[in-house]
Design a protein around this motif. Structure first.
Motif, PDB file in Angstrom:
ATOM      1  N   PRO B  73       0.844  -1.196   0.000  1.00 47.02           N
ATOM      2  CA  PRO B  73       0.000   0.000   0.000  1.00 47.02           C
ATOM      3  C   PRO B  73       0.883   1.251   0.000  1.00 47.02           C
ATOM      4  N   GLN B  75       1.209   5.796  -0.857  1.00 47.25           N
ATOM      5  CA  GLN B  75       0.547   7.092  -0.725  1.00 47.25           C
ATOM      6  C   GLN B  75       0.186   7.704  -2.071  1.00 47.25           C
ATOM      7  N   ALA B  78      -5.654   6.329  -3.572  1.00 48.49           N
ATOM      8  CA  ALA B  78      -6.685   6.159  -2.555  1.00 48.49           C
ATOM      9  C   ALA B  78      -7.832   5.374  -3.175  1.00 48.49           C
ATOM     10  N   VAL B  79      -8.516   4.581  -2.346  1.00 46.40           N
ATOM     11  CA  VAL B  79      -9.513   3.655  -2.864  1.00 46.40           C
ATOM     12  C   VAL B  79     -10.920   4.080  -2.445  1.00 46.40           C
ATOM     13  N   GLY B  99      -8.414   8.975   6.594  1.00 50.28           N
ATOM     14  CA  GLY B  99      -7.188   8.768   5.808  1.00 50.28           C
ATOM     15  C   GLY B  99      -6.117   9.779   6.192  1.00 50.28           C
ATOM     16  N   ARG B 146     -13.500  10.947   1.414  1.00 48.11           N
ATOM     17  CA  ARG B 146     -12.374  10.403   2.174  1.00 48.11           C
ATOM     18  C   ARG B 146     -11.190  10.107   1.252  1.00 48.11           C
ATOM     19  N   ALA B 147     -11.515   9.546   0.065  1.00 50.97           N
ATOM     20  CA  ALA B 147     -10.436   9.230  -0.876  1.00 50.97           C
ATOM     21  C   ALA B 147      -9.844  10.489  -1.501  1.00 50.97           C
ATOM     22  N   VAL B 150      -7.202  12.763   0.851  1.00 48.94           N
ATOM     23  CA  VAL B 150      -5.775  12.482   1.023  1.00 48.94           C
ATOM     24  C   VAL B 150      -4.954  12.983  -0.169  1.00 48.94           C
TER      25      VAL B 150
END
Ligand code: ADP
Ligand code: MG
Lengths: 268, 256
Positions: B73, B75, B78-79, B99, B146-147, B150
């Motif tokens: 994983p 940076q 994002a999923v 996140g 949320r994705a 980040v």
């Protein structure tokens, strides 16, 4: 097609969080029930005139006298102390061992049978051994409390940890969560309702363990006092102690229920 | 640029036959490109997407992002998950900030940033609510926020609207086009909906389950910014959809 994990049957010990605990004192009908019971007790005691069944008024008077003479207080203190220490130990060890069992199948298969066996074994059968090892010290009584309370906490915690929603772990991993972060931020919060339920059940069992351990040693604590009255066939005192222990148990249970509701209010 | 070179993946689960999920996949994805992946279920779409995110380590081949090899994983991506994967015990604000929190951003900063993205997905006023109080469409906006929050250059979306009813899905598609056109990232978007694949994608990657192969990469030459209604009335859209349907039907006949 997505892979589906085999569904796991719930272990027998696990009980979910109590929803909307209707407390003992909330219903007026239970007040009437108590009053009726006390009335029957009083009449039966007066009419039958049996040694082992003193009327309730006499029992209450005896209880009052035990307080006035300062007989009960030190025993109450000793009982609550062993309850407090025993439950605290159960809490810490139970949470740690339960979490480890939930996380690791190796640890789980090593301990599972043992933990389940201990849940259903009346822990009092170990009292003679504990007594032989620790003698009259507090440790004996505290150990009995621990043996009563700890295993349900372990089992519920392990089950809660095991039941974590995999997609949430996946999500955390995608944001770079370490194993420890996943435990802290995903696994323990999702196990929370079952953990709290385990603590509530553990508290009830701890009270039982406290009294049983004390009755075995028959010297210290509320159970000890009660046992010594029993030996000398002082029935008003025996009844007074029974009444008092029930009141203590109810108060503790109420307290735990209130704490439980506070702790789970924010959680659906 | 994401470059997927000779990637194959086999799942080996104890007591079960191995499954070949990807075989010899090659694909290049340019920066800020919107790529949709479509194919019959079980053809390895999720596996491919997860491999780009570093959540699956392919058994063969390699994936690089701007020349850096993906080994876990990272940076860069994002999923957005199909089942939303929201924390039920956390508020919308805390969910969107999750996140950022894992990245170690301080509280004030991450709240400010989360609020910014909550606004961008149209959920202002819901910061203090909990996921269960929101409809499915709104929950997925939370997942999207949320994705986005980040601020990774890459977004991986695995059938993000698959669990939504048709009207909500349609509405979310429009919103996503708008959001993405205002804040371009590289997007890999897995879907099983042909219209969705064409409407959203600059490229449609067609996969087949024999097993886990890329059959074809179809360019969708529809100009940006896209007006969804105009796109749907256009000839190119009808033609691409038609073509996809034909190819998928062929595959179905092969496997059925
Ligand atoms: N964790 C796993 N373990 C074993 N097999 C898996 C796993 N995940 C997916 N598979 C198998 O790999 C193949 C591809 O799965 P997936 O990538 O999820 O396909 P899709 O997303 O296109 O439906 C399927 O046959 C599926 O059953
Ligand atoms: Mg999939």
């Amino acid at each position: 097609m997505t892979a589906v994990a085999p569904t796991r049957p719930k272990p027998v010990g696990v009980i979910g969080p109590s929803k909307g605990v209707s407390t003992f004192f909330e219903t007026t009908s239970s007040w009437w029930g108590i009053l009726a019971l006390l009335l029957i007790w009083e009449i039966a005691g007066q009419v039958a005139d049996l040694v082992w069944l003193p009327p309730v008024t006499e029992v209450i008077a005896t209880l009052w006298q035990l307080f006035v003479d300062g007989v009960i207080q030190p025993h109450l203190g000793a009982s609550l102390w062993s309850l407090f220490v025993g439950f605290s130990v159960s809490l810490v060890v139970g949470l740690i061992v339960g979490t480890l069992m939930g996380l690791s199948t190796t640890i789980n298969s090593a301990l599972d049978i043992f933990v389940n066996a201990m849940l259903f074994t009346p822990a009092l059968i170990f009292a003679p051994i504990l007594f032989a090892v620790f003698g009259l010290s507090d440790v004996t009584r505290i150990s009995v409390v621990v043996l009563y309370a700890m295993f349900i906490i372990i089992i519920n915690t392990a089950e809660g940890v095991r039941n974590v929603d995999d997609p949430l772990l996946d999500m955390a991993a995608s944001f770079g969560a370490s194993r420890w972060t996943a435990v802290r931020r995903i696994i323990l919060p999702s196990a929370y309702p079952l953990i709290i339920a385990g603590l509530r059940l553990g508290a009830g069992r701890a009270v039982k363990g406290m009294i049983n351990g004390e009755m075995f040693i028959a010297l210290i604590g509320l159970g000890g006092l009660s046992a010594s009255y029993g030996k000398s066939l002082q029935f008003p005192e025996v009844w007074a102690m029974a009444l008092f222990i029930m009141i203590v148990a109810i108060i503790i249970n109420q307290g735990v229920s209130i704490i439980e509701r506070k702790l789970t209010a924010w959680y659906d | 640029m994401i470059s997927i070179k000779d990637v194959s993946h086999r799942y080996t689960a104890k007591g079960r036959e191995e499954t070949v999920a990807l075989s010899n996949v090659n694909l290049e994805i340019e920066d800020n490109e919107f790529v949709t992946i479509i194919g019959p279920s079980g053809c390895g779409k999720t596996t491919l997407m997860r491999a780009v995110g570093g959540l699956v380590q392919p058994t063969e081949g390699e994936i690089t992002i701007d020349g850096q090899r993906v080994t876990g994983p990272h940076q860069q991506a994002a999923v957005v998950f199909q089942n939303f994967a929201l924390l039920p015990w956390a508020s919308i604000l805390d969910n969107v900030a999750f996140g950022l929190e894992l990245q170690g951003m301080g509280k004030a900063d991450r709240i400010a940033k989360a609020e910014q993205y909550i606004k961008r997905v149209g959920l202002s006023g819901f910061e203090r609510k909990y996921p269960r109080e929101l409809s499915g469409g709104m929950q997925q906006r939370v997942g999207l926020a949320r994705a986005l929050a980040v601020e990774t250059p890459i977004l991986l979306m695995d059938e993000p609207f698959g669990a939504l009813d048709q009207q909500t899905r349609r509405y979310m598609q429009e919103e996503l086009i708008q959001i993405w056109e205002g804040d371009r990232r590289t997007v890999i978007f897995v879907t099983h909906d042909m219209e969705e694949a064409v409407l959203l994608g600059d490229k449609v990657v067609l996969m087949s389950a024999r097993p886990g192969k890329i059959e074809e990469v179809i360019d969708v030459d529809i100009a940006r910014p896209r007006d969804p209604e105009a796109v749907e009335r256009s000839e190119v859209f009808a033609e691409k959809k038609e073509y996809l349907w034909r190819r998928l039907r062929e595959m179905y006949q092969v496997t059925a």
